[in-house]
Design a protein around this motif. Structure first.
Motif, PDB file in Angstrom:
ATOM      1  N   GLY A 189      28.685  41.451  -0.400  1.00  0.00           N
ATOM      2  CA  GLY A 189      27.847  42.554   0.064  1.00  0.00           C
ATOM      3  C   GLY A 189      27.786  43.672  -0.966  1.00  0.00           C
ATOM      4  N   ARG A 191      26.876  47.375  -0.980  1.00  0.00           N
ATOM      5  CA  ARG A 191      26.707  48.406   0.039  1.00  0.00           C
ATOM      6  C   ARG A 191      26.143  49.684  -0.578  1.00  0.00           C
ATOM      7  NH1 ARG A 191      31.498  48.366   1.229  1.00  0.00           N
ATOM      8  NH2 ARG A 191      32.243  50.455   0.660  1.00  0.00           N
ATOM      9  N   VAL A 198      24.704  47.250   3.938  1.00  0.00           N
ATOM     10  CA  VAL A 198      24.792  46.138   2.993  1.00  0.00           C
ATOM     11  C   VAL A 198      23.394  45.554   2.794  1.00  0.00           C
ATOM     12  CG1 VAL A 198      25.711  43.822   2.609  1.00  0.00           C
ATOM     13  CG2 VAL A 198      27.181  45.613   3.553  1.00  0.00           C
ATOM     14  N   SER A 219      32.575  43.543   0.691  1.00  0.00           N
ATOM     15  CA  SER A 219      31.399  44.316   0.270  1.00  0.00           C
ATOM     16  C   SER A 219      31.878  45.432  -0.643  1.00  0.00           C
ATOM     17  CB  SER A 219      30.644  44.893   1.474  1.00  0.00           C
ATOM     18  OG  SER A 219      31.435  45.841   2.165  1.00  0.00           O
ATOM     19  N   THR A 221      30.517  48.840  -3.525  1.00  0.00           N
ATOM     20  CA  THR A 221      29.449  49.800  -3.813  1.00  0.00           C
ATOM     21  C   THR A 221      29.090  49.855  -5.288  1.00  0.00           C
ATOM     22  OG1 THR A 221      31.058  51.598  -4.031  1.00  0.00           O
ATOM     23  CG2 THR A 221      30.063  51.269  -1.862  1.00  0.00           C
TER      24      THR A 221
END
Length: 299
Positions: A189, A191, A198, A219, A221
């Motif tokens: 994912g 995000r 996501v 997930s 970033t």
């Protein structure tokens, strides 16, 4: 301090909502900035700023005077920059997503500084959506679909993207035959820092866009972590081709589903709409546009 410099100081204080941050931006002592605004208020006979322990904000008179000062400062800087002998100079604050900086900008910076030795660049890396004026940033280079904003967005390239996974992942889950046969597969994912959502995988089927959301083990970033977890075999990812080029050449990642690639994504330069560009910002924007376009053409 003359009236023009006082206007520049006042504009920066309003934009940054802080005497300290404005002083840092301008390379001046905080006391000088404070005195300049006090003298400006005394000369005009009005209160321009409301001061609290947390923030500085303009009064109604301050907002009106700020608009006039922005226009005057921009006009004067533009007039001075119109002469060939006036070389762009000063501090330029830019924010770039990290992978874009390392691939598109950093290799060409020595040449840029040879041409513009009086420009100093303060570059920050980030993925989040920022308020350029409030944070004192002159321009931002961003990858992806942009949210609605009052910024001017100048598209400088469109990047091809691909779906890929590590050999270890394919050994465990198999190689998908088509975009609609992904049952049993997993994705990493990515995000959004802004929304926390996501992003789904997306596939172009001719002119049609299909979104697919798969189960995730992890997930993230950041784009570097996104690619790193893909190398570990934790799921499918979709990345710009330039970002995965070395992994594809080494065999640490394998391209999948080339007949239905993810939709291409734009690379855009953003800068404030209500501010006339200073010469240093203008030459930097033009240089970035050329660098990104030329390197993307060779990818």
């Amino acid at each position: 301090m003359d009236r023009f410099e006082a206007m520049r100081v006042f504009v920066r204080v309003v934009e940054r909502r802080s005497f300290t941050l404005a002083a840092n931006d301008l390379g001046l002592p905080r006391s000088t900035v404070t005195d300049a605004v006090k003298q400006l208020e005394a000369r005009l006979g009005v209160r321009l700023l409301e001061r609290t322990t947390r923030q500085v904000s303009p009064t109604l008179d301050g907002e009106a005077h700020h608009r006039r000062c922005v226009s005057i400062v921009a006009d004067l800087e533009d007039a001075e920059g119109a002469f060939g002998a006036a070389r762009p100079k000063g501090l330029l604050r830019v924010e770039v997503q990290g992978t874009l900086a390392r691939h598109f900008l950093l290799p060409g910076l020595p040449t840029f500084f040879e041409k513009y030795p009086d420009i100093e660049i303060s570059m920050s890396e980030g993925e989040r959506w920022i308020d350029l004026i409030r944070e004192g940033v002159d321009c931002v280079l961003r990858f992806g679909i942009l949210p609605d904003s009052d910024m001017i967005a100048r598209r400088v390239a469109t990047l091809e993207r691909l779906t890929c996974a590590a050999p270890a992942y394919l050994d465990r889950f198999g190689t998908p035959a088509s975009w609609d046969a992904l049952d049993g597969h997993r994705m990493i994912g990515l995000r959004s820092l802004t929304t926390g959502v996501v992003r789904p995988l997306d596939f172009m089927i001719g002119e049609r866009l299909e979104n697919v959301t798969l189960p995730t083990t992890i997930s993230v970033t950041g784009t570097e972590s996104y690619l790193a977890t893909a190398r570990l075999g934790l799921g499918l990812v979709q990345v710009p081709r330039f970002h995965a080029a070395d992994d594809l050449a080494r065999g640490t990642l394998v391209q999948l589903l080339p007949d239905c690639p993810p939709r291409p994504m734009p690379v855009s330069l953003l800068y404030p709409r209500n501010r006339q560009l200073s010469p240093r910002v203008r030459v930097f924007l033009d240089w970035v546009a050329q660098e990104v376009a030329s390197k993307n053409a060779r990818t």
